[in-house]
Design an enzyme around this catalytic site. Sequence first.
Site, PDB file in Angstrom:
ATOM      1  N   HIS A 240       0.826  -1.213   0.000  1.00  0.00           N
ATOM      2  CA  HIS A 240       0.000   0.000   0.000  1.00  0.00           C
ATOM      3  C   HIS A 240       0.868   1.275   0.000  1.00  0.00           C
ATOM      4  CE1 HIS A 240      -3.722  -2.220   0.830  1.00  0.00           C
ATOM      5  NE2 HIS A 240      -3.209  -2.748   1.932  1.00  0.00           N
TER       6      HIS A 240
HETATM    7  O1  RIB Z   1      -5.233   0.706   4.071  1.00  0.00           O
HETATM    8  C1  RIB Z   1      -3.838   0.604   4.161  1.00  0.00           C
HETATM    9  C2  RIB Z   1      -3.254   1.726   4.945  1.00  0.00           C
HETATM   10  O2  RIB Z   1      -3.635   1.642   6.313  1.00  0.00           O
HETATM   11  C3  RIB Z   1      -1.711   1.716   4.956  1.00  0.00           C
HETATM   12  O3  RIB Z   1      -1.241   3.031   5.037  1.00  0.00           O
HETATM   13  C4  RIB Z   1      -1.387   0.978   6.223  1.00  0.00           C
HETATM   14  O4  RIB Z   1      -0.105   1.364   6.740  1.00  0.00           O
HETATM   15  C5  RIB Z   1      -2.471   1.458   7.128  1.00  0.00           C
HETATM   16  O5  RIB Z   1      -2.069   2.713   7.661  1.00  0.00           O
END
Ligand code: RIB
Length: 311
Positions: A240
């Site tokens: 992500h």
């Molecule tokens: O949905 C994924 C996000 O939420 C990423 O930034 C992970 O680190 C959490 O913060």
Amino acid sequence: MLEKKIPVWLDTDPGVDDAMAMALLFAIDAYDVKGVSAVAGNVELPKTFQNARDLVAFFGRKDVPVYPGAARPLFREPRTCYFIHGQNGLGDVPLPASDAPVEKKPAWDALYEAAKAAEGELTLIAVGPLTNVALALGKYGTLGKLLKRIVIMGGSATYGNATPAAEANIFCDPEAASTVFQSGVPIVMCGLDMTLKTVMSPAELDEMGRLNPTAKFLRDAAQHGLSYSQAHGIDGMALHDPTAVLYPLYPELFSGEEAGVAVETKGTITYGKTVTDLFSDKQFPFKNALVMLDVNKAKLFETVRELLARY
Ligand code: RIB
Ligand code: CA
């Protein structure tokens, strides 16, 4: 002729995928990292601040200042993700404590000062809840004009991962996210529509971990969340946050569309949803974000391996 470096700022809630994002950030010579700020999110602020400090030192960049930010969202109750990131926020893998000076200046003040000094060229990369960014925009009326763009990991044009409607970073502070999307600053939204196409399998994580001790730390930190992800149908770790760090220098890895995006802050079932007009014949009267929808996964992984191999 020497290429001009890209001034960037990272706001983060480390966080296992945040840690990989930071490793990539500091491996990219073209980035001039002006600062890092921590925000409450995956785990509480004291841990995200300590993790950010320790990670910056671990990646050999104690010259980069790390600032403490918001300890809680603007309005809603705090929400953590220990089930993925472990008790210490880094998959319960220990890191040596940084001995860099402890910055006391709040993130929103430091971010504004960096944006002013960069004279409109600063790219803000935000990979946690947007609380710090909203507070900075609220305190400094000119900040919106001083930021070149905000690249966020967050949101989704379709489904959620915190609820069926909302992605975790937005769900952690919908009001802050709404402020950011309405700020007028150009936004690049690296949301779930694209990031859930970046899942690195356990075997690929193991292969990455064999590169060097830095990559092995990232692989080890990912193990804690693997079991949770696999129990929820994802056989690996989605990159992500790394996508948001890579986008400014490697936009060709991704594709998306300009859209109008607004954040639901009043809903119950849809609280924290990023509503886009991408798939709607009824359009918003504005286009405020470039929403990422696809990624070249093979090239993304090649780029990640090449950058991590530099440690
Ligand atoms: O949905 C994924 C996000 O939420 C990423 O930034 C992970 O680190 C959490 O913060
Ligand atoms: Ca994060």
